[in-house]
Each structure stands twice: as C-alpha cells, then as structure tokens.
Design a protein around this motif. Structure first.
Motif: not given
Length: 293
Positions: A153-162, A144-151
């Motif tokens: 029903x999902x586990x999310x790993x933030x890799x880097x700012x874009x 994903x490329x999003x402003x929000x980092x929490x979604x």
C-alpha cells in the motif's frame, strides 16, 4: 458536496471518534455531528454505524473515503498552484529517533530556512506504526529504517543503506576480539531500544537463533540512553553507525569485531496512489538530493 464536509468526514473516518475528530479539527462535537449528517443527507446514505460508544464506517462510507482523500489532495494542489509560486502547507511526517536526530537535521534546516511557509510536523513512531499511519492518511510522509524496501500500500523511495555497528566500552571483555559469534554476544549483556525498532528486532532474532534460546535485553528506550549504558560498561549494543560516530572517534566507545548479517535501508514512503502536493514534492526532492551527497 462541500470540501469542508468531506474534510470532516475524512477526519472522523481516520480516528473513528466524533469527540476526537472535533478536538483535532477545533470544532464543537455538535458541529462535527451536524456536518456528517449534512453529508449523509446530501449523499442519501449513512456513512457511519453507531455501535454504543463506538462507530465504524458503513459500506457507503468505505466507498466514499478514497474519494474524500483525493478531493482533499486536489484542493491542496489547487491552493499550492495559485500561491504565487511560494511552497506552503503542512507536512506531517512519521520518523524515528535515530533518523530525526542524526539524519534529518540538514533536510529540516534547509526546508525551514528556504521555505518558511512549509510547516513540518514530526511524529515519533516506529516502522509498523508509521506504515499504518501512512496507509490511513494520518501522515503525509514517513521515514523508515527497514531491511525490506517494499511495503504493501505504499510507494517507497530508498535513500541510502544504513550501516550498523556493534559497540562496547573500551574495557569490555569482547573488545579487540575478531572471532565473535552470535553465541559470544548473547551472554555479554545486551542493551537495546524498545521492541519494534527494526535493528533491535533483527539483532534479537539473530542472537536467539545462534544461541538456540531467547535472549534478554536491558531496554533503555532511546539511543542516547543506550549509548550511555554501553559506555558505563553495562553491555553491548547494535546501533546505526551515524549515531555513534562521535563516540567512536573520541574513544568513548569501540566497535566490536562482528558484522550484522542483514542490511537496513533508510527510506521515505507515502501512501500508494496519493497525489503529493507541491510542497510535499519539494520535500521529497530535497531528501533525494541530500541522500546523494
């Protein structure tokens, strides 16, 4: 309960069509129907309601689905555990053009050469569709490329700012100006990818708020088409910096003096509570490693 029957049930529940499930599983439709009926008989409950040409899960089917998914995941883990230490299996990944083209090649190349028994199936989808497919179990992972980092029903790993950059052709009237405001940009000819792309949607909302009215984009679908349109003088575009690095370095495009008031993050996501098989964990770990470099 046979794993084969549960796998067939899970596929029918995913696509809500016996015909489509049969095609994706490589079975005859009659085989899918008979397998679902065998599972219903073993459980003593109907799993689907037939509504004319459509079907939907019954309450019993809704209760069974998470168990079917967990059993499929455990079976995959068991296969991986006895596969002589060699990572193997298919990973279905939802991703978007900008990441597939400009971010993922080193990761895909590493997995392809180091772990040839791991098959990567990339599915081009934008944020909302990717998140939905992850929740439904259609995708194993999603970029994903999003402003929000929490979604939800999902586990999310933030890799880097874009980082994003607003680009134009060198001869554009706004080139060289440092005092640009949203109102200046709204009438400059806006080039964009399709709606649903996070940076396109946020850019559109920002300009509409600044101009006090809706703004119009010339939609070119892909980043490559958008870059060509900008270089030919048709307008300006907000794009990931990584996608225009070569054009900025060569002078084919120039960066305009406006910074986006929002930040996007490249993220890797999967369904919350999902047990990631060994080969999927390997992919996630390698994605983390490359993001740190």
């Amino acid at each position: 309960m046979e794993l084969r029957l549960l796998a067939t049930f899970e596929k029918v529940a995913e696509v809500l069509s016996f015909t489509r499930a049969a095609a994706e599983l490589g079975y005859a439709q009659s085989s899918v129907t008979s397998q679902v009926k065998a599972l219903e008989s073993a459980l003593g409950a109907e799993l689907f309601e037939r509504l004319g040409g459509r079907i939907r899960l019954t309450e019993a089917g809704e209760r069974l689905l998470p168990y079917a998914r967990r059993m499929a995941e455990l079976a995959e883990e068991a296969r991986a555990a006895v596969a002589a230490g060699e990572a193997a299996g298919t990973i279905t990944i939802g991703t978007m053009e900008s990441l597939t083209t400009y971010r993922l090649p080193p990761l895909l190349e590493y997995v392809h050469h180091r772990h040839p028994a791991v098959r990567l199936a990339l599915r081009p989808t934008l944020g909302d569709a990717t998140r939905q497919a992850l929740r439904q179990g259609t995708y194993d992972l999603g970029f994903l490329m999003e402003a929000e980092t929490e979604h939800e029903g999902l586990e999310t790993e933030v890799l880097a700012p874009e980082p994003l950059v607003l680009v134009a052709a060198p001869g554009h009237p706004l080139a060289g100006r440092t005092d640009l405001a949203a109102a200046d940009l709204a009438g400059a000819g806006l080039i964009g990818t399709e709606p649903g792309c996070a940076y396109r949607d946020l850019f559109e909302a920002e300009l509409a708020a600044g101009a006090g009215a809706p703004v119009e984009f010339l939609e070119f679908g892909t980043i490559e088409a958008s870059k060509r349109a900008v270089a030919s003088g048709l307008g300006i575009a907000l794009l990931p910096r990584i996608a225009v690095q070569e054009e900025l370095a060569s002078g084919a495009l120039v960066a305009l003096g406006w910074e986006a008031p929002f930040t996007l993050f490249t993220q890797l996501a999967w369904r919350r509570g999902k047990r990631l098989p060994a080969h999927v964990r390997l992919f996630v770990e390698q994605a983390r490693r490359l993001a740190r470099e």
